[in-house]
Write an enzyme that holds these catalytic residues in place. Sequence first.
Site, PDB file in Angstrom:
ATOM      1  N   ASP A 158       0.843  -2.745  -9.858  1.00 28.14           N
ATOM      2  CA  ASP A 158       0.365  -3.659 -10.857  1.00 28.14           C
ATOM      3  C   ASP A 158       1.134  -3.449 -12.260  1.00 28.14           C
ATOM      4  OD1 ASP A 158      -0.303  -4.589  -8.376  1.00 28.14           O
ATOM      5  OD2 ASP A 158      -3.068  -4.452  -8.649  1.00 28.14           O
TER       6      ASP A 158
ATOM      7  N   TYR B 267     -10.228  -1.279   1.191  1.00 31.09           N
ATOM      8  CA  TYR B 267      -8.998  -0.559   0.478  1.00 31.09           C
ATOM      9  C   TYR B 267      -9.495   0.937   0.213  1.00 31.09           C
ATOM     10  CZ  TYR B 267      -4.897  -0.064  -3.696  1.00 31.09           C
ATOM     11  OH  TYR B 267      -4.219   0.333  -3.769  1.00 31.09           O
TER      12      TYR B 267
ATOM     13  N   HIS C 183       0.629  -0.940  -0.301  1.00 37.59           N
ATOM     14  CA  HIS C 183      -0.253   0.190  -0.040  1.00 37.59           C
ATOM     15  C   HIS C 183       0.901   0.739   0.604  1.00 37.59           C
ATOM     16  CE1 HIS C 183      -4.005  -1.889   0.402  1.00 37.59           C
ATOM     17  NE2 HIS C 183      -3.084  -2.907   1.734  1.00 37.59           N
ATOM     18  N   THR C 184       2.410   1.631  -0.472  1.00 37.52           N
ATOM     19  CA  THR C 184       3.226   1.934  -0.415  1.00 37.52           C
ATOM     20  C   THR C 184       2.669   3.146  -1.564  1.00 37.52           C
ATOM     21  OG1 THR C 184       4.523   1.064  -1.434  1.00 37.52           O
ATOM     22  CG2 THR C 184       5.362   1.561   0.933  1.00 37.52           C
ATOM     23  N   ASP C 185       2.128   2.082  -2.581  1.00 37.47           N
ATOM     24  CA  ASP C 185       2.277   3.056  -4.343  1.00 37.47           C
ATOM     25  C   ASP C 185       1.020   4.470  -4.268  1.00 37.47           C
ATOM     26  OD1 ASP C 185      -0.112   1.340  -3.952  1.00 37.47           O
ATOM     27  OD2 ASP C 185       0.155   0.603  -6.510  1.00 37.47           O
TER      28      ASP C 185
ATOM     29  N   GLU D 123      -8.101   0.740 -14.671  1.00 37.78           N
ATOM     30  CA  GLU D 123      -9.268   0.965 -12.762  1.00 37.78           C
ATOM     31  C   GLU D 123      -9.565   1.539 -12.103  1.00 37.78           C
ATOM     32  OE1 GLU D 123      -7.725  -3.668 -10.960  1.00 37.78           O
ATOM     33  OE2 GLU D 123      -6.828  -2.655 -12.619  1.00 37.78           O
TER      34      GLU D 123
HETATM   35  C1  GLA Z   1      -3.031  -3.642  -4.602  1.00 34.19           C
HETATM   36  C2  GLA Z   1      -3.249  -2.152  -6.008  1.00 34.19           C
HETATM   37  C3  GLA Z   1      -1.847  -1.632  -5.890  1.00 34.19           C
HETATM   38  C4  GLA Z   1      -1.216  -1.557  -4.655  1.00 34.19           C
HETATM   39  C5  GLA Z   1      -1.328  -3.330  -4.031  1.00 34.19           C
HETATM   40  C6  GLA Z   1      -1.100  -3.247  -2.070  1.00 34.19           C
HETATM   41  O1  GLA Z   1      -2.750  -4.765  -5.834  1.00 34.19           O
HETATM   42  O2  GLA Z   1      -3.879  -2.748  -7.042  1.00 34.19           O
HETATM   43  O3  GLA Z   1      -1.923  -0.976  -6.721  1.00 34.19           O
HETATM   44  O4  GLA Z   1      -1.942  -0.728  -3.552  1.00 34.19           O
HETATM   45  O5  GLA Z   1      -3.012  -3.546  -3.613  1.00 34.19           O
HETATM   46  O6  GLA Z   1       0.607  -2.563  -2.290  1.00 34.19           O
END
Ligand code: GLA
Length: 388
Positions: free
Chosen positions: A173, A222, A36-38, A161
């Site tokens: 991703d 999320y 969840h750093t992105d 997305e």
């Molecule tokens: C999912 C989201 C990503 C990222 C991860 C957690 O995969 O699609 O963008 O936030 O969770 O790191």
Amino acid sequence: MEERRRYISEEFNKRYGRLPSIWARAPGRVDLMGSHTDYNMGFVMTMTIDRDTWIAARPREDNQVAIYSCNVPGGALFSLEDIQRDEAVPWTNYVRGVAAEMQASGYKLRGFDGLVHSTIPFGSGLSSSAAIEMATALLFKTLSGLELDPVDMALIGQKAENEFVGVSTGILDQYSSVMGRNGCAILLDCRHLTSEVVRINPSLHVVICNTRAKRNLVGTEYDERRAQCEEGVRLLQRFYPEITALRDVTPAMFEGQRRALPALIARRCQFIIEENQRVLDLAQALPEGRPEPLHALFAASYSGALDLYEIGAPAMSAMMQAMSTAPGAVAARQAGAGFGGSMVALVKGGFLEPFTEHVTKIYQQETKIQPEVDAVQAVPGAMILDWV
Ligand code: GLA
């Protein structure tokens, strides 16, 4: 590979009465650090995996896209002039969304007949959706003769997305799927959309342990985490007006003002700030391969995910227990968004078999679910395999 190709060609021929003329492939990914750093503009240590999605296709001249899959029933035929969401066959929204976002960015697209074949387990946190998006973007780019670099494609996939599918994910991703490198992890900087190659010490295997537990509420939770981080930034801006994301907050800045934040928001922020630092530390530890620092970084990431960010699940605790006690286990943690799904371990060379046996047995005893335990290799990012 040849067998897979033959199978897809046959299926394509059965459906469309002719053979495909172009093949696109895009891989899944696993994050080795950086949960969840992105979307906080931070860092992620990510790698592609040798599980991927192929789309075999043939261009059409009528502005339509037909898309079906060898893995799941249903499909779609839609016009590029009027792209609607499909609630009945939701997986086609990844293809529709990419087409819609490319057109919204001004690209003129050529339609195709397409058939998807994927070896990425669905819904297990290994980016099966980003893989189909990136294979789709690459197909449109190639068939329509567009100038589009891999980062542009990743951004289009993310937009598809976020806006078309309606999940507010970050760039991890899609970026991993197009920019991943053969045999290496990459250290992704989510603010600058740049990455550096990081070697994984050859004494280590990367092993994905899929809990195969149903992920509930992943979307809602999320979005909630994301909102809580944004709230943290807003509150911290009173003291540090220059910050625009948690990426800008150092541990010392955070400690100085944590009492000004509600306890829950403070926990969420603490996790992200520490997790970012762990990604940078892993960039040193991964090539060196010394077990102690790797173990410590992964363990801290897992306990932070559980206690501070609260993205755990009973199945993840059972899997963590199984992975940590297995022969050859060096380090283990969550992967993807959490709330179930896949986890990831670093395993000493020569221990794959006993590791797999132990994890399978212990996890199954505890949960009555048969897990998937798979060693993975980093592979090149998305590419056109063939175009005739
Ligand atoms: C999912 C989201 C990503 C990222 C991860 C957690 O995969 O699609 O963008 O936030 O969770 O790191």
